[in-house]
Scaffold this active site. Sequence first.
Site, mmCIF file in Angstrom:
data_model
loop_
_atom_site.group_PDB
_atom_site.id
_atom_site.type_symbol
_atom_site.label_atom_id
_atom_site.label_comp_id
_atom_site.label_asym_id
_atom_site.label_seq_id
_atom_site.Cartn_x
_atom_site.Cartn_y
_atom_site.Cartn_z
ATOM 1 N N CYS A 30 0.869 -1.167 0.000
ATOM 2 C CA CYS A 30 0.000 0.000 0.000
ATOM 3 C C CYS A 30 0.913 1.227 0.000
ATOM 4 O O CYS A 30 2.121 1.103 0.192
ATOM 5 C CB CYS A 30 -0.852 0.004 1.254
ATOM 6 S SG CYS A 30 -1.668 -1.573 1.513
ATOM 7 N N ARG B 108 1.147 1.670 -5.971
ATOM 8 C CA ARG B 108 1.377 0.663 -4.934
ATOM 9 C C ARG B 108 0.113 -0.117 -4.583
ATOM 10 O O ARG B 108 0.174 -1.097 -3.843
ATOM 11 C CB ARG B 108 1.919 1.324 -3.669
ATOM 12 C CG ARG B 108 3.204 2.084 -3.889
ATOM 13 C CD ARG B 108 3.663 2.725 -2.611
ATOM 14 N NE ARG B 108 4.244 1.742 -1.721
ATOM 15 C CZ ARG B 108 5.525 1.401 -1.713
ATOM 16 N NH1 ARG B 108 6.348 1.984 -2.541
ATOM 17 N NH2 ARG B 108 5.973 0.501 -0.887
ATOM 18 N N TRP C 66 -3.651 -1.909 -1.168
ATOM 19 C CA TRP C 66 -3.669 -3.164 -1.920
ATOM 20 C C TRP C 66 -3.999 -4.219 -0.876
ATOM 21 O O TRP C 66 -3.198 -4.500 0.018
ATOM 22 C CB TRP C 66 -2.307 -3.427 -2.565
ATOM 23 C CG TRP C 66 -2.295 -4.635 -3.430
ATOM 24 C CD1 TRP C 66 -2.757 -4.725 -4.709
ATOM 25 C CD2 TRP C 66 -1.804 -5.929 -3.097
ATOM 26 N NE1 TRP C 66 -2.584 -6.003 -5.184
ATOM 27 C CE2 TRP C 66 -2.005 -6.766 -4.217
ATOM 28 C CE3 TRP C 66 -1.216 -6.487 -1.964
ATOM 29 C CZ2 TRP C 66 -1.636 -8.107 -4.235
ATOM 30 C CZ3 TRP C 66 -0.858 -7.819 -1.980
ATOM 31 C CH2 TRP C 66 -1.063 -8.610 -3.110
ATOM 32 N N ASN D 225 1.319 -0.143 5.695
ATOM 33 C CA ASN D 225 1.678 -0.893 4.484
ATOM 34 C C ASN D 225 2.388 -2.154 4.937
ATOM 35 O O ASN D 225 3.336 -2.072 5.712
ATOM 36 C CB ASN D 225 2.613 -0.026 3.626
ATOM 37 C CG ASN D 225 3.290 -0.830 2.527
ATOM 38 O OD1 ASN D 225 2.748 -1.832 2.063
ATOM 39 N ND2 ASN D 225 4.476 -0.399 2.127
ATOM 40 N N GLY D 226 1.936 -3.324 4.488
ATOM 41 C CA GLY D 226 2.618 -4.564 4.851
ATOM 42 C C GLY D 226 1.692 -5.542 5.547
ATOM 43 O O GLY D 226 0.464 -5.440 5.420
ATOM 44 N N GLU E 101 7.011 -14.130 -21.058
ATOM 45 C CA GLU E 101 6.692 -12.716 -20.811
ATOM 46 C C GLU E 101 5.422 -12.315 -21.570
ATOM 47 O O GLU E 101 4.569 -11.593 -21.041
ATOM 48 C CB GLU E 101 7.897 -11.840 -21.207
ATOM 49 C CG GLU E 101 7.665 -10.341 -21.233
ATOM 50 C CD GLU E 101 7.288 -9.721 -19.891
ATOM 51 O OE1 GLU E 101 7.242 -10.435 -18.876
ATOM 52 O OE2 GLU E 101 6.998 -8.515 -19.887
ATOM 53 N N LYS F 142 2.139 -10.906 -19.728
ATOM 54 C CA LYS F 142 1.571 -9.600 -20.075
ATOM 55 C C LYS F 142 0.102 -9.732 -20.457
ATOM 56 O O LYS F 142 -0.743 -8.977 -20.022
ATOM 57 C CB LYS F 142 2.382 -9.028 -21.238
ATOM 58 C CG LYS F 142 2.667 -7.599 -21.257
ATOM 59 C CD LYS F 142 3.872 -7.114 -20.518
ATOM 60 C CE LYS F 142 3.956 -7.485 -19.076
ATOM 61 N NZ LYS F 142 5.186 -7.094 -18.437
ATOM 62 N N GLU G 206 -2.116 -10.612 -17.373
ATOM 63 C CA GLU G 206 -2.287 -9.602 -16.329
ATOM 64 C C GLU G 206 -3.155 -8.428 -16.757
ATOM 65 O O GLU G 206 -3.843 -7.851 -15.919
ATOM 66 C CB GLU G 206 -0.955 -9.145 -15.744
ATOM 67 C CG GLU G 206 -0.153 -8.191 -16.572
ATOM 68 C CD GLU G 206 1.180 -7.833 -15.934
ATOM 69 O OE1 GLU G 206 1.203 -7.483 -14.752
ATOM 70 O OE2 GLU G 206 2.196 -7.893 -16.645
ATOM 71 N N HIS H 151 5.610 -32.526 -25.172
ATOM 72 C CA HIS H 151 5.694 -33.214 -23.882
ATOM 73 C C HIS H 151 4.491 -32.899 -23.002
ATOM 74 O O HIS H 151 4.552 -33.080 -21.789
ATOM 75 C CB HIS H 151 7.002 -32.840 -23.178
ATOM 76 C CG HIS H 151 8.201 -33.252 -23.972
ATOM 77 N ND1 HIS H 151 8.594 -34.556 -24.133
ATOM 78 C CD2 HIS H 151 9.062 -32.516 -24.733
ATOM 79 C CE1 HIS H 151 9.654 -34.622 -24.916
ATOM 80 N NE2 HIS H 151 9.951 -33.390 -25.301
ATOM 81 N N LYS I 277 1.857 -2.102 -8.393
ATOM 82 C CA LYS I 277 3.124 -1.897 -9.095
ATOM 83 C C LYS I 277 4.328 -2.300 -8.249
ATOM 84 O O LYS I 277 5.335 -2.732 -8.766
ATOM 85 C CB LYS I 277 3.220 -0.414 -9.488
ATOM 86 C CG LYS I 277 4.418 -0.063 -10.335
ATOM 87 C CD LYS I 277 4.257 -0.566 -11.744
ATOM 88 C CE LYS I 277 5.473 -0.305 -12.602
ATOM 89 N NZ LYS I 277 5.529 -1.236 -13.734
HETATM 90 C C1 F6R Z 1 4.568 -7.720 -14.765
HETATM 91 C C2 F6R Z 1 5.220 -6.989 -13.696
HETATM 92 C C3 F6R Z 1 5.648 -7.746 -12.491
HETATM 93 C C4 F6R Z 1 6.968 -7.184 -11.940
HETATM 94 C C5 F6R Z 1 7.320 -7.871 -10.618
HETATM 95 C C6 F6R Z 1 8.665 -7.414 -10.071
HETATM 96 O O1 F6R Z 1 4.248 -6.878 -15.833
HETATM 97 O O2 F6R Z 1 5.402 -5.801 -13.773
HETATM 98 O O3 F6R Z 1 5.734 -9.107 -12.739
HETATM 99 O O4 F6R Z 1 7.966 -7.392 -12.889
HETATM 100 O O5 F6R Z 1 6.320 -7.608 -9.672
HETATM 101 O O6 F6R Z 1 8.642 -6.047 -9.783
HETATM 102 P P1 F6R Z 1 9.981 -5.226 -9.621
HETATM 103 O O7 F6R Z 1 10.667 -5.223 -10.945
HETATM 104 O O8 F6R Z 1 9.549 -3.865 -9.186
HETATM 105 O O9 F6R Z 1 10.827 -5.943 -8.585
#
Ligand code: F6R
Length: 607
Positions: free
Chosen positions: A2, A27, A74, A98-99, A479, A483, A486, A502, A602
């Site tokens: 958060c 966050r 969050w 936060n936490g 990846e 993407k 998500e 497999h 994020k």
């Molecule tokens: C996916 C994404 C997440 C971050 C992950 C690590 O698009 O953004 O998978 O890559 O949460 O975050 P950081 O790079 O901030 O440690």
Amino acid sequence: MCGIVGIVGHSPVAPLIVDALKRLEYRGYDSAGVATIADGVLGRRRAEGKLVNLERRLDREPLDGLIGIGHTRWATHGVPNETNAHPHFSDNVAIVHNGIIENFSELRDELKADGYAFASQTDTEVVAHLIAREMKHGAKPEEAAFAALKRLQGAFALAIMFSGDEDLIVGARSGPPLAVGHGEGEMFVGSDAIALAPFTDAITYLEDGDWVVVRRSGAEIFDMTGARVERKRQQSIGTSLLVDKGNHRHFMEKEIHEQPEVISHTLAHYLDFAQGGIRELEMPFDFAAIDRLSVSACGTAYLAGLIGKYWFERYARLPVDIDIASEFRYREMPLSPMSAALFVSQSGETADTLASLRYCKSAGVPIGSIVNVRDSTIARESDGIFPTLAGPEIGVASTKAFTCQLSIFAALAVRAAIERKTVSAEESARLVRALSEAPRFASLALKVEERIEEIARELAQVHHVLYLGRDTNYPLAMEGALKLKEISYIHAEGYAAGELKHGPIALIDKQMPVIVIAPHDRIFDKTVSNMQEVAARGGRIILITDSEGAARASLDGIQTIIMPTVPEFIAPIIYAIPVQMLAYHTAVVMGTDVDQPRNLAKSVTVE
Ligand code: F6R
């Protein structure tokens, strides 16, 4: 995960707190709230959902007061509704958190037995009650906060205020970051320097286990024994950067389009474009002297590391152990005294990555980190950093940070190859030349957007998608799948193309699109065989390749996205762009919240 903020100010603080929360919304954005004290009375406004709902609420019902705390959430404990939104109150105590408080259920039972009623399902409320109980027993606010902190287990950052004292915020840090901002006759606390940027750039970061008494006249920091400690005040960097969408619909779109420029900025830090060589850098370790490199990260950053492994091993003959940080931190891996560790994180605050870093540090291994936020905790705890110069990444789905991380991995792999004498001078010059061309090829890659939009309209109709790739395009397939799921909520998986038979081949039918990432390279023909296996079972193939690849893979019904022809070394950096655009446009067609997809945040500062 958060965001928290607190201001002991000299003008009404509620609008200022909302402004700071806007910068912290990355966050978490499940709910938000603000509390202030006016004339000795605590007031609070909270709203479920995005910050804009809180703003509307405050427009209708403003809050006075020169001191306040705010929160963007969050959810961890308790559903995201208004009752669980912070700040939480108990008597004359207000708190944002936060936490995670790990021992909250035991503390809640104890407090319930003592007659305390709980209004929310959160772990935070126990802290408010613990402090209020200490005060009821005669403790002063600071003493009560300190006594409560000693009872808490887990990872948390807190900001606490007391209706009886309009010149006091107590902050605490155990895990997630907390910054103290110094103003003129006013003081601030916040989850990071970016939140405090409109108010001050004079910042003191609390260290783990610190707690702080903040008054208008300044801050006093203590450790968990209650002893006064000094932490340096620093000028925060990079906080004045403007954070807006320009003329793009979403931050993610803007960030995808910024890639040619930010890849170029990042590479310029590591490569000497004019001389065609690698720049001298201060290094946390010597590539020639180590026998292994441990790389650890989460999510997209982990996938960047996985591509880095291919490069380090291929060009520098340096064995790389790569782990998802949440696994690495508990798997008790033996670390060679001759090894080094490299961590990758956009935010520099990811809890699992930070814990892995600390594990390596305690084993005496030198630490480097690839980070986008230079004054983040991971950056500060590393022996040396490799900054990605991507600028603030606001879209929750990582795009430009990923390609900048890849650019650094590529540059470091070449550097390691030179230092370990595993490539000739001509070969290293060829690799540097290829890498220097990445910004130009990234611009060309953006030109396939129209074709991607056409394909995205079809993808938006399906429920499952498979991504395939070989070699460095295998992590890129993962990846792509990450993407897509998500931001569009379509189920997707990324596989090594050779692994298809497999197991996953059982999924193939006429409904299942299979996205194959395959530039025409050494192993292209192997991937064509895998595509034939899909085609033979009626699967729908979408091939991302170059003109040579398209010519060689003329299978019935295949759809192609034709990319510029790029050097094999940099292909994953350039092919990341159509992969990101495909997810982006599919999500746009589906009408999801691209920049703030559901359930995500994020910066992930909890386990
Ligand atoms: C996916 C994404 C997440 C971050 C992950 C690590 O698009 O953004 O998978 O890559 O949460 O975050 P950081 O790079 O901030 O440690």
